[in-house]
Design a protein around this motif. Structure first.
Motif, short mmCIF file in Angstrom:
data_model
loop_
_atom_site.label_atom_id
_atom_site.label_comp_id
_atom_site.label_asym_id
_atom_site.label_seq_id
_atom_site.Cartn_x
_atom_site.Cartn_y
_atom_site.Cartn_z
N UNK A 1 -12.50 3.59 7.03
CA UNK A 1 -13.22 2.83 5.66
C UNK A 1 -12.17 2.92 4.46
N UNK A 2 -11.16 3.27 4.65
CA UNK A 2 -9.96 3.51 3.40
C UNK A 2 -8.73 3.03 3.54
N UNK A 3 -8.19 2.80 2.42
CA UNK A 3 -6.57 2.34 2.40
C UNK A 3 -5.64 3.41 2.43
N UNK A 4 -6.05 4.68 2.66
CA UNK A 4 -5.20 5.91 2.58
C UNK A 4 -4.30 5.66 4.12
N UNK A 5 -2.86 5.78 4.13
CA UNK A 5 -2.08 5.69 5.04
C UNK A 5 -1.09 6.61 4.97
N UNK A 6 -0.55 7.10 6.18
CA UNK A 6 0.49 8.00 6.50
C UNK A 6 1.07 7.86 7.69
N UNK A 7 2.38 7.50 8.01
CA UNK A 7 3.04 7.41 9.07
C UNK A 7 3.73 8.52 9.71
N UNK A 8 3.39 8.77 11.09
CA UNK A 8 3.99 10.01 11.83
C UNK A 8 4.84 9.52 12.81
N UNK A 9 6.07 9.90 12.84
CA UNK A 9 7.04 9.78 13.96
C UNK A 9 7.56 11.13 14.38
N UNK A 10 7.57 10.79 15.82
CA UNK A 10 8.14 11.97 16.81
C UNK A 10 9.14 11.77 17.53
N UNK A 11 10.24 12.45 17.31
CA UNK A 11 11.52 12.25 18.15
C UNK A 11 12.50 13.49 17.97
N UNK A 12 12.88 13.63 19.18
CA UNK A 12 13.68 14.88 19.34
C UNK A 12 13.06 16.10 19.02
N UNK A 13 11.91 16.42 19.26
CA UNK A 13 11.29 17.68 19.02
C UNK A 13 10.84 17.64 17.64
N UNK A 14 10.91 16.89 16.72
CA UNK A 14 10.70 17.01 15.40
C UNK A 14 9.51 15.67 14.81
N UNK A 15 8.67 16.07 13.93
CA UNK A 15 7.53 15.23 13.63
C UNK A 15 7.96 14.87 12.18
N UNK A 16 7.97 13.68 11.68
CA UNK A 16 8.40 13.35 10.18
C UNK A 16 7.06 12.44 9.86
N UNK A 17 6.51 13.01 8.81
CA UNK A 17 5.52 12.37 7.92
C UNK A 17 6.01 11.49 6.76
N UNK A 18 5.62 10.15 6.70
CA UNK A 18 6.06 9.35 5.52
C UNK A 18 4.78 8.83 5.09
N UNK A 19 4.88 8.82 3.73
CA UNK A 19 3.86 8.11 2.75
C UNK A 19 4.27 7.18 2.09
N UNK A 20 3.47 6.86 1.18
CA UNK A 20 3.78 5.59 0.46
C UNK A 20 5.06 5.74 -0.67
N UNK A 21 5.23 7.01 -0.74
CA UNK A 21 6.67 7.29 -1.69
C UNK A 21 7.92 7.78 -0.99
N UNK A 22 7.63 7.51 0.33
CA UNK A 22 8.80 7.98 1.19
C UNK A 22 8.51 9.40 1.96
N UNK A 23 9.46 9.99 2.60
CA UNK A 23 9.25 10.96 3.44
C UNK A 23 8.61 12.25 2.75
N UNK A 24 7.58 12.67 3.51
CA UNK A 24 6.81 13.77 2.94
C UNK A 24 7.55 15.15 3.41
N UNK A 25 7.64 15.18 4.64
CA UNK A 25 8.30 16.52 5.34
C UNK A 25 8.62 16.25 6.74
N UNK A 26 9.03 17.13 7.25
CA UNK A 26 9.60 17.32 8.71
C UNK A 26 9.37 18.66 9.30
#
Length: 145
Positions: free
Chosen positions: A73-98
């Protein structure tokens, strides 16, 4: 590095599994938060945390994949990508961290567990959201073994 902070908003009356709350995710690159946004990006925090754990469990366990998490019930979004043993989090302003998959599992599990230890006991024992989150935590905890 990625850190998580979850909170239930105060002054909502008798605690309910559908109370509003907020998510803040920070990393080396930037941070993203549902706090103070217009329109309001607060979400039903208990079902949102269950959803987050359930959605990221599959790509984390398989070692690959992408999840576009959106708070309930929100428009809050974050994308999580898992590849090569690493998780990357990306928000509206770009990469958050790995961070490595094991470190990500530990960080997310610690943050959700800390939140639930303080908040789940405030819900009625018959509130179905209580069991949903407890089961999602137990399922996600199996990844750390």
């Amino acid at each position: 590095m990625i850190t998580f902070n979850f909170s239930r908003r105060p002054s909502q009356g008798t605690p309910s599994g559908f109370d509003l709350g907020d998510i803040e995710i920070s990393g080396d690159g930037s941070s993203v938060s549902s706090v103070g946004k217009l329109p309001d990006q607060g979400m039903m925090i208990f079902p949102s945390l269950s959803l987050l754990l359930d959605q990221v469990r599959q790509p984390v366990s398989s070692g690959r994949g992408t999840v576009e998490f959106c708070g309930v019930d929100s428009s809050f979004q974050v994308k999580f990508t898992v590849a090569k043993g690493v998780v990357t989090a990306v928000g509206e302003q770009g990469e958050i961290g790995r961070m490595s998959v094991p470190d990500f599992i530990g960080a997310l599990l610690a943050a959700v567990s800390s939140f639930s230890e303080g908040e789940l006991s405030r819900l009625s024992e018959v509130d179905p959201v209580r069991d949903d989150l407890a089961c999602a935590i137990a399922d996600f905890r199996r990844l750390s073994r």
